[in-house]
Design an enzyme around this catalytic site. Structure first.
Site, mmCIF file in Angstrom:
data_model
loop_
_atom_site.group_PDB
_atom_site.id
_atom_site.type_symbol
_atom_site.label_atom_id
_atom_site.label_comp_id
_atom_site.label_asym_id
_atom_site.label_seq_id
_atom_site.Cartn_x
_atom_site.Cartn_y
_atom_site.Cartn_z
ATOM 1 N N CYS A 24 -0.230 -19.640 11.697
ATOM 2 C CA CYS A 24 -0.031 -19.102 10.566
ATOM 3 C C CYS A 24 1.304 -18.759 9.856
ATOM 4 C CB CYS A 24 -0.848 -17.771 10.665
ATOM 5 S SG CYS A 24 -0.331 -16.693 12.228
ATOM 6 N N LYS B 167 -15.454 -11.114 18.658
ATOM 7 C CA LYS B 167 -16.136 -12.269 18.377
ATOM 8 C C LYS B 167 -15.009 -13.474 18.400
ATOM 9 C CE LYS B 167 -17.000 -15.442 15.509
ATOM 10 N NZ LYS B 167 -16.760 -16.740 15.580
ATOM 11 N N GLU C 99 -1.997 -23.668 2.787
ATOM 12 C CA GLU C 99 -1.824 -23.962 3.957
ATOM 13 C C GLU C 99 -2.462 -25.162 4.732
ATOM 14 O OE1 GLU C 99 -3.807 -20.758 6.706
ATOM 15 O OE2 GLU C 99 -1.680 -20.655 7.506
ATOM 16 N N GLU D 250 -4.688 -10.569 9.699
ATOM 17 C CA GLU D 250 -3.526 -11.488 9.721
ATOM 18 C C GLU D 250 -4.086 -12.668 9.283
ATOM 19 O OE1 GLU D 250 -1.420 -13.766 10.856
ATOM 20 O OE2 GLU D 250 -1.712 -13.435 12.890
HETATM 21 P P1 NAP Z 1 -11.621 -19.104 9.653
HETATM 22 O O1 NAP Z 1 -12.913 -19.409 9.140
HETATM 23 O O2 NAP Z 1 -10.935 -17.981 9.054
HETATM 24 O O3 NAP Z 1 -12.029 -18.493 11.218
HETATM 25 C C1 NAP Z 1 -11.483 -17.376 11.832
HETATM 26 C C2 NAP Z 1 -12.564 -16.571 12.493
HETATM 27 O O4 NAP Z 1 -13.224 -16.051 11.545
HETATM 28 C C3 NAP Z 1 -13.370 -17.387 13.484
HETATM 29 O O5 NAP Z 1 -13.827 -16.545 14.454
HETATM 30 C C4 NAP Z 1 -14.471 -17.771 12.558
HETATM 31 O O6 NAP Z 1 -15.724 -17.957 13.278
HETATM 32 C C5 NAP Z 1 -14.746 -16.415 11.842
HETATM 33 N N1 NAP Z 1 -15.412 -16.426 10.774
HETATM 34 C C6 NAP Z 1 -15.809 -17.528 9.683
HETATM 35 N N2 NAP Z 1 -16.226 -16.953 8.810
HETATM 36 C C7 NAP Z 1 -16.680 -15.712 8.841
HETATM 37 C C8 NAP Z 1 -17.282 -14.913 8.086
HETATM 38 N N3 NAP Z 1 -18.090 -15.235 6.868
HETATM 39 N N4 NAP Z 1 -17.393 -13.696 8.300
HETATM 40 C C9 NAP Z 1 -16.736 -13.091 9.791
HETATM 41 N N5 NAP Z 1 -16.176 -14.183 10.142
HETATM 42 C C10 NAP Z 1 -16.117 -15.428 9.974
HETATM 43 O O7 NAP Z 1 -10.905 -20.299 10.055
HETATM 44 P P2 NAP Z 1 -11.250 -21.689 10.295
HETATM 45 O O8 NAP Z 1 -12.316 -22.141 9.414
HETATM 46 O O9 NAP Z 1 -11.429 -21.924 11.819
HETATM 47 O O10 NAP Z 1 -9.952 -22.542 9.756
HETATM 48 C C11 NAP Z 1 -9.928 -22.696 8.278
HETATM 49 C C12 NAP Z 1 -8.192 -22.640 7.939
HETATM 50 O O11 NAP Z 1 -7.896 -21.139 8.098
HETATM 51 C C13 NAP Z 1 -7.213 -23.233 8.809
HETATM 52 O O12 NAP Z 1 -7.232 -24.672 8.295
HETATM 53 C C14 NAP Z 1 -6.121 -22.533 8.326
HETATM 54 O O13 NAP Z 1 -5.582 -22.740 7.203
HETATM 55 C C15 NAP Z 1 -6.714 -21.211 8.352
HETATM 56 N N6 NAP Z 1 -6.475 -20.255 9.992
HETATM 57 C C16 NAP Z 1 -5.534 -19.226 9.804
HETATM 58 C C17 NAP Z 1 -5.134 -18.811 11.062
HETATM 59 C C18 NAP Z 1 -4.342 -17.687 11.184
HETATM 60 O O14 NAP Z 1 -3.851 -17.747 12.692
HETATM 61 N N7 NAP Z 1 -4.074 -16.964 10.188
HETATM 62 C C19 NAP Z 1 -5.979 -19.168 12.249
HETATM 63 C C20 NAP Z 1 -7.134 -20.054 12.156
HETATM 64 C C21 NAP Z 1 -7.252 -20.443 11.065
HETATM 65 P P3 NAP Z 1 -15.925 -19.589 13.281
HETATM 66 O O15 NAP Z 1 -15.150 -19.905 14.603
HETATM 67 O O16 NAP Z 1 -17.420 -19.618 14.099
HETATM 68 O O17 NAP Z 1 -15.905 -20.442 12.361
#
Ligand code: NAP
Ligand code: MG
Length: 502
Positions: free
Chosen positions: A309, A199, A406, A275
């Site tokens: 991250c 996904k 973060e 991660e």
């Molecule tokens: P996120 O919501 O954690 O998204 C990461 C992945 O998880 C995406 O594919 C997302 O889909 C999916 N996802 C979201 N809600 C889910 C759920 N309830 N069940 C299963 N999968 C789900 O991150 P984001 O909203 O894109 O970013 C928010 C914050 O997360 C950032 O500002 C940052 O602080 C952190 N982040 C961390 C990393 C890292 O590498 N550790 C990477 C990205 C973001 P969708 O794309 O459709 O939402």
């Protein structure tokens, strides 16, 4: 510094791919979402439509998991030899390398990162990772074990272990390194013989979809890799909760990581690897070579616009050098050429989305309203896209959200310290433990500090050094398990102990 002028167009083959009506890859077929719904993909440098993909949801996940199960249990994948498996992964790496330009353009247009960075780092690292994992396919070994069995005196046994694929794996990836995260996840899953439902992030689906075509071209059988585009709350959640998924591997926020664990627990106790986020400390000791440490600290936070991250977002500098380092990093920040990633001189593109731009600016504003000061930056950037100025904050306090949370943007808090032992305690004072760095000319001291830092990755006199052979992952709330390196194989295998009485 904001770049002016219109960036060059992408190659016609890249544009032709973007112009397609993209579908989901399920069981070797490109199919629309069962609901018929579609999602628009945006170019973050302009805010305009880039492409359109299928909006997969739980029904599509169901079909994909079914295909992955069939491919795992009875499809040709289960009969492919380890050598053939390795060759297919290697072929995928070759194909990706042959299409490097196209992938760099897609990544830049979809995510916002400089095309040149995608071409120099994201794509080659993905190629390297696939080749590294291709090599492991033939080297996943068990052990023979001498056993005693005290309650069966005189009996003789032959015992050995197998490492077997964990089965059907759900992989959920973020938008910050879309292709690289796909490779980090697919490489070890394929090398170990698992099948996958991937996904991809709703914001950045393009390179994973292009990779799907190369996966087919590489001869990887139908159903082994299924690719779902769609929202996390629907498609992602359905994958995490699916009772026929044996393992879920997730990269993203700590908040969603906790939801994944809950969903796994409430469904079938599938294995989980995570991660997650970070708030990584970067410590400059008084004897450091500042000519290396200052640009190093700038790279630690500004690489990929801080959307890493492991970004070095807390910079600790001895008070004797604090002024010099803050001035140096602020000058570096001001010199960064910001603009659309396709611009050949671009060093920093936009944030991935309006949401992320608002989120990063929200953090900066909260810090500024609580008394922090921006030596440089502190504003959204110029231009039509979702830009944020590279920002250096001073006068922060340990309880501020800019220190604790973060930000995931180009924002570093520079904090002075007086005592070397105390700075380690301050560096470790975080819910996260993904990465850390120390800069010093005294290598023994560097090792001593590295030992005390509670983080999965510690860099000494460098930052953001990644390699397929180096395990990557976090302590504390930064995650469970390690990706890359030999450690990644552990995430995708189960150990079976076999005993025969002789
Ligand atoms: P996120 O919501 O954690 O998204 C990461 C992945 O998880 C995406 O594919 C997302 O889909 C999916 N996802 C979201 N809600 C889910 C759920 N309830 N069940 C299963 N999968 C789900 O991150 P984001 O909203 O894109 O970013 C928010 C914050 O997360 C950032 O500002 C940052 O602080 C952190 N982040 C961390 C990393 C890292 O590498 N550790 C990477 C990205 C973001 P969708 O794309 O459709 O939402
Ligand atoms: Mg999201």
């Amino acid at each position: 510094m904001f770049l002016t002028g219109t960036p060059p167009q992408c190659q016609s083959k890249t544009q032709a791919f973007l112009d397609q009506e993209h579908c989901l890859l399920i069981d070797g077929e490109w199919v629309p979402a069962a609901s018929g719904k579609r999602l628009e993909v945006t170019n973050p440098a302009t805010g305009e439509k880039l492409s359109s993909v299928a909006e997969g949801d739980s029904e599509d996940v169901q079909r994909a998991v079914f295909a992955a199960r069939r491919a795992f249990e009875s499809g040709p994948w289960s009969k492919v030899t380890t050598s053939e498996r390795g060759k297919m992964i290697w072929k995928l790496a070759d194909l990706l390398e042959a299409h490097l330009d196209e992938f760099a353009e897609l990544e830049s247009l979809d995510n916002g990162k400089p095309r040149a960075v995608a071409a120099a780092a994201d794509v080659p690292l993905a190629v390297d990772l696939l080749r590294y994992m291709a090599g492991w396919a033939t080297k996943i070994e068990g052990n023979t074990l001498p056993i005693s069995v005290p309650y069966m005196p005189g009996a003789e046994f032959h015992s050995y272990t197998h490492r077997e694929p964990v089965g059907v794996v759900g992989q959920i990836i973020p938008w910050n390194f879309p292709l690289l995260m796909a490779a980090w996840k697919l490489g070890p899953a394929l090398a170990t013989g698992c099948t996958v439902v991937l996904k991809v992030a709703e914001e950045t689906p393009m390179t994973a979809l292009r990779l799907g075509h190369l996966i087919q071209e590489a001869g990887i059988p139908d159903g082994v890799v299924n690719i779902i585009t769609g929202y996390g709350e629907t498609a992602g959640a359905a994958l995490a909760a699916h009772p026929d998924v044996d393992k879920v591997a997730f990269t993203g926020s700590t908040e969603v990581g906790k939801l994944i664990v809950q969903a796994a627990g409430q469904s079938n106790l599938k294995k989980v690897s995570l991660e997650l986020g970070g708030k990584s400390p970067n410590i400059i000791l008084p004897d450091a070579d500042l000519a290396a440490a200052i640009p190093g600290a700038a790279n630690a936070i500004f690489f990929n616009h801080g959307q890493c991250c492991c970004a070095g977002s807390r910079l600790y500098v001895h008070r004797s050098q604090y002024g010099e380092v803050v001035k140096g990093i602020a000058e570096h920040a001001k010199s960064i050429q910001m603009g659309p990633g396709m611009h050949p001189d671009c060093q920093m593109g936009p944030m991935v989305s309006q949401i992320q731009q608002d989120r990063v600016c929200g953090f900066m504003n909260s810090g500024l309203s609580e008394g922090a000061e921006a030596v440089t930056g502190g504003q959204p950037g110029e231009g039509q896209g979702y830009f944020v100025e590279p920002t250096v904050l001073i006068n922060t306090r340990p309880e501020m959200s800019v220190i604790r949370e973060e930000i995931f943007g180009p924002v570093v808090a520079a904090v002075p310290y007086d005592d070397e032992d105390q700075v380690i305690a301050v560096a470790n004072d975080s819910q996260y433990g993904l990465a850390a760095a120390v800069w010093t000319r005294d290598i023994s001291r560097g090792h001593q500090v590295a030992k005390q830092l509670r983080a999965g990755n510690v860099w000494i006199n460098c930052y953001n050094v990644f390699d397929a052979a180096l395990p990557f992952g976090g302590f504390k709330q930064s995650g469970w398990g390690r990706e890359m390196g030999h450690d990644a194989l552990e995430l995708y295998t189960e150990t079976k102990a076999v005993t025969v009485q002789l």
